[in-house]
Design an enzyme around this catalytic site. Structure first.
Site, PDB file in Angstrom:
ATOM      1  CG  ASP A 183      -1.730   1.213   1.398  1.00  0.00           C
ATOM      2  OD1 ASP A 183      -2.465   1.550   0.460  1.00  0.00           O
ATOM      3  OD2 ASP A 183      -1.634   1.860   2.464  1.00  0.00           O
ATOM      4  CG  ASP A 189      -1.796   7.554   0.288  1.00  0.00           C
ATOM      5  OD1 ASP A 189      -1.686   8.771   0.296  1.00  0.00           O
ATOM      6  OD2 ASP A 189      -1.894   6.878  -0.762  1.00  0.00           O
ATOM      7  CG  ASP A 224      -2.135   2.163   6.304  1.00  0.00           C
ATOM      8  OD1 ASP A 224      -2.586   1.727   5.210  1.00  0.00           O
ATOM      9  OD2 ASP A 224      -2.393   3.295   6.726  1.00  0.00           O
TER      10      ASP A 224
END
Length: 223
Positions: A7, A9, A169
């Site tokens: 991922d 961001d 995240d």
């Protein structure tokens, strides 16, 4: 080939400062001033533009969906114009990417950021060539947590989609990996880091220095 898909961001980079600035640009145009605050609202920023607009409008008591939809393109334009002022990669992230590539893994990105913005950010930061694939929110007709973008990112990186690991995240990343039937690693150093253990990923990552040592066992177990 086995692949490690990241991922973007909140995982590879802290992009929250520039995202919040773009949202506050919208709120100023609406006449509300700066509504979101870096730090307390960083977790909201990493959940996307519409979430920031929704959260801010509710905070000032004037939320409606039409306003969110009307200002979303304004936010994207403001973000594109100032996309890398406050953004930085987390400590050790690029070194881990390099070590994984040197060890023979395909390395790619699967993000819910629009593809052209992800391309722009990585190019501006001078690291686009370090990633063999990039699949964004609009690359395919579906986005995470649908498993198709993850599997496509693995294929474009030259790998077998069944032999990859997703580093993320959020619950979105955890659910994407689960839907794809592959392991997930969730980072604990982002704004929502304290919540990651409850999602029960195959591994938690406290610092990128540890990632190259985790990956072989995780993909080996999946195989």
């Amino acid at each position: 080939m086995r692949t490690v898909i990241f991922d973007l961001d909140g995982t590879l980079a802290d992009t929250s400062g520039d995202l919040l600035a773009a949202a506050n640009h919208c709120f100023r145009k609406m006449g509300h001033g700066d509504v979101l605050v870096h730090g307390p609202d960083s977790g909201v920023a990493l959940r996307g533009g519409r979430m920031m607009l929704t959260h801010g409008l509710k905070r000032v008591g004037v939320y409606d969906e039409d306003t969110v939809q009307a200002y979303y393109p304004v936010l994207l334009e403001a973000y594109a114009q100032d996309i890398d002022t406050h953004t930085s990669f987390y400590p050790g992230a690029l070194q881990a990417v390099e070590m994984l590539s040197d060890a023979g893994y395909g390395v790619g990105i699967c993000t819910n950021k629009p593809e052209h913005l992800a391309e722009l950010l990585l190019t501006r930061m001078g690291v686009r060539d370090r990633f063999a694939s990039l699949v964004g929110a609009d690359t395919l007709p579906v986005r995470k947590p649908d498993p198709a973008p993850l599997r496509e990112a693995a294929r474009r990186a030259g790998g077998d989609p069944d032999l990859c690991v997703l580093v993320g995240d959020s619950d979105t990343d955890r659910n994407t990996a689960r839907a794809a039937g592959v392991p997930s690693v969730l980072v604990t150093f982002g704004p929502s880091g304290d919540d990651m253990a409850a999602l029960e990923p195959e591994a938690l990552l406290h610092h990128f220095d540890d990632l190259p040592g985790l990956v072989p066992d995780l993909i080996g177990a999946a195989a």
